[in-house]
Design an enzyme around this catalytic site. Structure first.
Site, PDB file in Angstrom:
ATOM      1  N   GLN A 101       0.853  -1.189   0.000  1.00 46.42           N
ATOM      2  CA  GLN A 101       0.000   0.000   0.000  1.00 46.42           C
ATOM      3  C   GLN A 101       0.889   1.240   0.000  1.00 46.42           C
ATOM      4  O   GLN A 101       1.720   1.425   0.901  1.00 46.42           O
ATOM      5  CB  GLN A 101      -0.910   0.019   1.228  1.00 46.42           C
ATOM      6  CG  GLN A 101      -1.953   1.131   1.155  1.00 46.42           C
ATOM      7  CD  GLN A 101      -2.758   1.266   2.436  1.00 46.42           C
ATOM      8  OE1 GLN A 101      -2.197   1.565   3.484  1.00 46.42           O
ATOM      9  NE2 GLN A 101      -4.052   1.053   2.350  1.00 46.42           N
ATOM     10  N   TYR A 181      -6.098  10.665   4.762  1.00 51.51           N
ATOM     11  CA  TYR A 181      -4.724  10.968   4.357  1.00 51.51           C
ATOM     12  C   TYR A 181      -4.721  11.830   3.087  1.00 51.51           C
ATOM     13  O   TYR A 181      -5.758  12.329   2.666  1.00 51.51           O
ATOM     14  CB  TYR A 181      -3.928   9.662   4.213  1.00 51.51           C
ATOM     15  CG  TYR A 181      -3.812   8.936   5.538  1.00 51.51           C
ATOM     16  CD1 TYR A 181      -3.257   9.571   6.656  1.00 51.51           C
ATOM     17  CD2 TYR A 181      -4.298   7.645   5.709  1.00 51.51           C
ATOM     18  CE1 TYR A 181      -3.164   8.928   7.877  1.00 51.51           C
ATOM     19  CE2 TYR A 181      -4.213   6.999   6.937  1.00 51.51           C
ATOM     20  CZ  TYR A 181      -3.647   7.645   8.018  1.00 51.51           C
ATOM     21  OH  TYR A 181      -3.573   7.012   9.238  1.00 51.51           O
ATOM     22  N   ARG A 228      -7.922   2.256  -2.716  1.00 48.89           N
ATOM     23  CA  ARG A 228      -8.726   2.198  -1.493  1.00 48.89           C
ATOM     24  C   ARG A 228      -9.410   3.543  -1.232  1.00 48.89           C
ATOM     25  O   ARG A 228      -8.772   4.596  -1.281  1.00 48.89           O
ATOM     26  CB  ARG A 228      -7.856   1.836  -0.286  1.00 48.89           C
ATOM     27  CG  ARG A 228      -8.716   1.614   0.959  1.00 48.89           C
ATOM     28  CD  ARG A 228      -7.913   1.178   2.150  1.00 48.89           C
ATOM     29  NE  ARG A 228      -8.804   0.836   3.265  1.00 48.89           N
ATOM     30  CZ  ARG A 228      -8.384   0.589   4.491  1.00 48.89           C
ATOM     31  NH1 ARG A 228      -7.102   0.638   4.787  1.00 48.89           N
ATOM     32  NH2 ARG A 228      -9.259   0.291   5.448  1.00 48.89           N
ATOM     33  N   GLY A 321      -8.901  -7.038   9.255  1.00 48.59           N
ATOM     34  CA  GLY A 321      -7.768  -6.421   9.910  1.00 48.59           C
ATOM     35  C   GLY A 321      -7.427  -7.074  11.229  1.00 48.59           C
ATOM     36  O   GLY A 321      -6.556  -7.942  11.314  1.00 48.59           O
TER      37      GLY A 321
END
Length: 366
Positions: A101, A181, A228, A321
């Site tokens: 990622q 982000y 994503r 996760g």
């Protein structure tokens, strides 16, 4: 008994995954060395979880500027590439598949990471969030707005990181455009008040993502690239949603149909957004009709709900996760309907093997 939906194979372009149980990208803060490079411990951690249909690595920062947390591994230095080679070799030795990622945190950072200088963002608007520094959690500050030329340089940082990912042996890459982000900061009007080609209309706020996609596909075919997104994120990581948020993500998702991506990776809401009539509470169900390729969904799924979302044709894969932290052989446990181990949240962002590589597989002693 027919095979569980989660355990059926699936093709991502020219690559077949052995199941649809995906290991989600998770920040683990174990790169506590001079170069923030992955270590033998990282290799062991990922190798233990190679039974996943696909592993998506923790976010790897694409440059020094992209950092916002301590001890996170980058993918912009030679030492980091060599560290990731250990990881990809270990995963491939156990017949696993792994994407990296690619990550830039933008304003979710602190001057401590930038020699006292402000972190960068689309606009000079404080996220009013926190980031994890050497001295513990600290409040974010007002960032510095990127120049137009600097935005274009960041696109090139992602391109170089994609080349480094090839050199490190990754099977593909995921562009982190989520969770408040940098790219997410460009999408949202609350964090992007630019007047150049990267601000204003939906198309211009989304421009950076498609420039990055066009740049990185020089090194990876489109069917080895994932994206994503977190469409209904609100009140977390500095994101403030509004009436234009879902239309922005609908535009992005529809435009992604122009690319032959490995997958689109969406998150269900991290908190209850049912009181916001301009947000979507069921992300998979809402976006499935809009996206024609492989759809991956995450956030809060277990074995039962993971099977159901695939059976209902609202997703093709499910990313797990926390369950993958404490159950390194999660697909095996699903296959045997075995008991799942609990995770220890206190060790999520620590250093060392505790809470990282010491969770046993089925039949092993802790």
């Amino acid at each position: 008994m027919s095979k569980q939906a989660l355990l059926k194979p699936i093709k991502l372009g020219d690559m077949e995954l052995k199941n649809r149980v995906i290991m989600a990208p998770m920040t683990r803060n174990r790169a506590d060395n001079e170069h923030n490079a992955p270590t033998d411990l990282h290799a062991k951690y990922y190798k233990q979880r190679a039974s996943a249909g696909l592993i998506i690595s923790e976010g790897a920062q694409v440059s020094y500027q992209a950092r916002g947390y301590i001890n996170t591994a980058g993918i912009h230095l030679p030492e980091q590439i060599e560290g990731w080679k250990k990881v990809t070799d270990a995963v491939h030795d156990d017949d696993g598949r792994i994407f990296v990622q690619l990550w830039h945190v933008g304003r979710i950072s602190h001057p401590d990471f930038h020699n006292g200088e402000k972190p960068v963002a689309p606009s000079a608007i404080n996220a009013n969030a926190q980031c994890f520094t050497e001295e513990g959690f600290k409040d974010t500050v007002e960032p510095r707005a990127l120049t137009t030329e600097e935005v274009k340089e960041i696109v090139q940082d992602f391109k170089r990181a994609a080349k480094n990912a090839v050199d490190a042996g990754f099977d593909g890459i995921e562009i982190h455009s989520s969770n408040g982000y940098l790219l997410h900061q460009f999408f949202n009007k609350s964090s992007n008040q630019r007047t150049d080609e990267y601000g204003g209309s939906i198309e211009e706020r989304a421009r950076i993502l498609f420039e990055i996609l066009n740049a990185v596909r020089v090194f990876f075919p489109e069917n080895r690239i994932g994206v994503r997104l977190n469409p209904s994120l609100d009140g977390i990581f500095g994101m403030e949603a509004d009436e234009g948020t879902i239309p922005t993500f609908e535009y992005i998702v529809k435009k992604l149909n122009e690319y032959d991506l490995a997958y689109l990776h969406l998150s269900e809401p991290f908190n209850d957004v049912s009181d916001k009539d301009f947000l979507v509470s069921n992300i998979a169900e809402h976006f499935r009709p809009l996206y024609k390729g492989n759809l991956m969904i995450n956030a809060g799924f277990d074995q039962e709900s993971g099977n159901k979302v695939i059976e209902d044709e609202n997703a093709d894969m499910v990313a797990f996760g926390k369950l993958f932290i404490s159950n390194p052989d999660l697909p095996v446990r699903f296959e045997k309907n075995a008991e799942l181990q609990d995770w220890d949240q206190d060790t999520f962002y620590a250093t060392g093997k505790e809470g990282y590589t010491d969770y046993p597989k089925l039949g092993e002693e802790k």
